[in-house]
Scaffold this active site. Sequence first.
Site, PDB file in Angstrom:
ATOM      1  N   TYR A 137       0.895  -1.178   0.000  1.00 28.09           N
ATOM      2  CA  TYR A 137       0.000   0.000   0.000  1.00 28.09           C
ATOM      3  C   TYR A 137       0.920   1.211   0.000  1.00 28.09           C
ATOM      4  CZ  TYR A 137      -4.197   2.592   1.654  1.00 28.09           C
ATOM      5  OH  TYR A 137      -5.281   3.437   1.802  1.00 28.09           O
ATOM      6  N   HIS A 142      -2.439   7.660  -3.196  1.00 32.85           N
ATOM      7  CA  HIS A 142      -3.591   6.767  -3.067  1.00 32.85           C
ATOM      8  C   HIS A 142      -4.015   6.625  -1.607  1.00 32.85           C
ATOM      9  CE1 HIS A 142      -6.293   3.378  -3.594  1.00 32.85           C
ATOM     10  NE2 HIS A 142      -5.566   2.669  -2.742  1.00 32.85           N
ATOM     11  N   GLU A 208      -7.458  -1.787  -9.560  1.00 33.01           N
ATOM     12  CA  GLU A 208      -6.339  -1.107  -8.922  1.00 33.01           C
ATOM     13  C   GLU A 208      -5.167  -1.189  -9.898  1.00 33.01           C
ATOM     14  OE1 GLU A 208      -5.599  -2.559  -4.991  1.00 33.01           O
ATOM     15  OE2 GLU A 208      -7.352  -1.537  -4.170  1.00 33.01           O
ATOM     16  N   GLU A 210      -1.716  -1.380 -10.661  1.00 35.85           N
ATOM     17  CA  GLU A 210      -0.531  -1.721  -9.891  1.00 35.85           C
ATOM     18  C   GLU A 210       0.530  -2.304 -10.813  1.00 35.85           C
ATOM     19  OE1 GLU A 210      -0.887  -3.890  -6.255  1.00 35.85           O
ATOM     20  OE2 GLU A 210      -3.012  -3.381  -5.960  1.00 35.85           O
ATOM     21  N   ASP A 242      -5.306  -5.541  -9.297  1.00 36.82           N
ATOM     22  CA  ASP A 242      -5.837  -6.201  -8.106  1.00 36.82           C
ATOM     23  C   ASP A 242      -7.298  -5.777  -7.942  1.00 36.82           C
ATOM     24  OD1 ASP A 242      -5.849  -7.778  -5.858  1.00 36.82           O
ATOM     25  OD2 ASP A 242      -5.079  -6.212  -4.545  1.00 36.82           O
ATOM     26  N   GLN A 249     -15.646  -5.015   0.682  1.00 37.57           N
ATOM     27  CA  GLN A 249     -14.448  -4.694   1.454  1.00 37.57           C
ATOM     28  C   GLN A 249     -14.769  -3.757   2.626  1.00 37.57           C
ATOM     29  OE1 GLN A 249     -11.378  -2.903  -0.938  1.00 37.57           O
ATOM     30  NE2 GLN A 249      -9.941  -2.700   0.746  1.00 37.57           N
ATOM     31  N   LYS A 262     -11.280  -8.760  -2.001  1.00 37.40           N
ATOM     32  CA  LYS A 262     -10.052  -8.712  -2.789  1.00 37.40           C
ATOM     33  C   LYS A 262      -9.623 -10.068  -3.353  1.00 37.40           C
ATOM     34  CE  LYS A 262      -7.506  -5.487  -2.543  1.00 37.40           C
ATOM     35  NZ  LYS A 262      -7.300  -4.332  -3.449  1.00 37.40           N
ATOM     36  N   SER A 266      -7.124 -11.447  -9.250  1.00 37.41           N
ATOM     37  CA  SER A 266      -6.104 -10.437  -9.536  1.00 37.41           C
ATOM     38  C   SER A 266      -5.478 -10.825 -10.868  1.00 37.41           C
ATOM     39  CB  SER A 266      -5.028 -10.392  -8.444  1.00 37.41           C
ATOM     40  OG  SER A 266      -5.588 -10.100  -7.176  1.00 37.41           O
ATOM     41  N   THR A 359      -2.069   0.179  -5.185  1.00 38.24           N
ATOM     42  CA  THR A 359      -2.596   1.092  -6.192  1.00 38.24           C
ATOM     43  C   THR A 359      -1.643   2.260  -6.404  1.00 38.24           C
ATOM     44  OG1 THR A 359      -4.822   0.541  -5.462  1.00 38.24           O
ATOM     45  CG2 THR A 359      -4.590   2.478  -6.861  1.00 38.24           C
TER      46      THR A 359
END
Length: 429
Positions: A137, A142, A208, A210, A242, A249, A262, A266, A359
């Site tokens: 993270y 973000h 997300e 990533e 992701d 969530q 989540k 992915s 993210t």
Amino acid sequence: MQILANNPNRKSWLKVDKGSDFPIQNIPFGVFITKDDIITIGTRIGEYAIDLGAFHQLGYFNGIPLTDDLFMQDSLNDFISDGRKTWRLVRNRIAEVFEAGNSTLRDNQKHREIIIFDMDEIEMLLPVNVGDYTDFYSSKEHATNVGLMFRGKDNALMPNWLHMPVGYHGRSSSIVVSGTPIHRPCGQILPSGSSSPVFGPTQSLDMEIEMAFITTDVNNLGEPIPVDEAEEYIFGMVLFNDWSARDIQKWEYVPLGPFLGKNFASTISPWIVTMDALEPFRCESPKKEIEPLPYLQQKRTNNSFDVKLQAVIKTNNGDENLISETNFKHMYWSMSQQLAHHTVNGCNVRSGDLMGSGTISGPTKNSYGSMLELSWGGKEPLTLKDGTTRSFFNDGDTVVIRGYCENEKVNIGFGTCSGKISPPFKRKK
């Protein structure tokens, strides 16, 4: 050992379109199945897939100490375990054989027919068996945006965030290769104003943007990895989406964090671009606001990479709607810091493990890396070319993430990371 494969003046005897993600300077690694139903490890130049199993068996890696079946497997895990010296020798040899002036394979039509395939003749598979997957993270923009939405300005960043790379362990079994359809997940949702949850499909399906790095065998259980050594254990990078069900969530994440919101899917891009190929695109990391503890302090400052990222919604009518343009260089915590932190308690990391960046959001609204931010929690929906709007994604939408590096001499790209959203799974009666 020099990275000879990166020579920007090198040209290939295979046709490579200008601006291609896969010039001869890239030489990524992946796994594919051929038209003859043979699974092999390969690489790519332009629009051609190269069967490295056949390449090896026909003697083109002579002089490099490789096991006979190293490339005749359904994952890159064993190759990655061989370490950086082997990766570099292999990339350098491939670049040498496919260089414009080298006639060894170029003029051997029989071998070319066995080794080289058009991209439309093969199907890409998951490149590694992902034993463990960790999602960080690490984008300050973000984390701040999400904090502003859910906790307000005074508590936007949690107290620990500037001191360490925050992360959680995700679900490796649901990591899928680009092109795999994504079923809209179901779960418990707490409707606005209600005190009791309901069960149903998510109404807030999100992406997300990533990137993720793939490790080799890093350490034994109990052994921390110093931050300035960590990069030696990183094989390469992929694009990573992701997927997130924000309403599921939101209801479940206290007290243990992400779970069903989540772990349903992915998506990764199929070609792993090596850190050697990315070396020309190093750049400075963001300046730390607080000096980290000694185990996270790095000697070098150019610990990030200038990777341009885009996200597109492709609707059923074929329209492509560019919704975000961001860059990996915005990441506050580097990959080396993430890996050092991951192992500082003695956690063992193995070949094929995947580490998501979290993210990636930039400083401007068009550079935010999720629909949660782009639509600001649904309050500011995006208008698409066909006049429809999106706060989150609809069934039938295809989300495409692209990534590439460029300088005045060469482009190095990752291809695409895409998934089309399907309705919730229904069991056949």
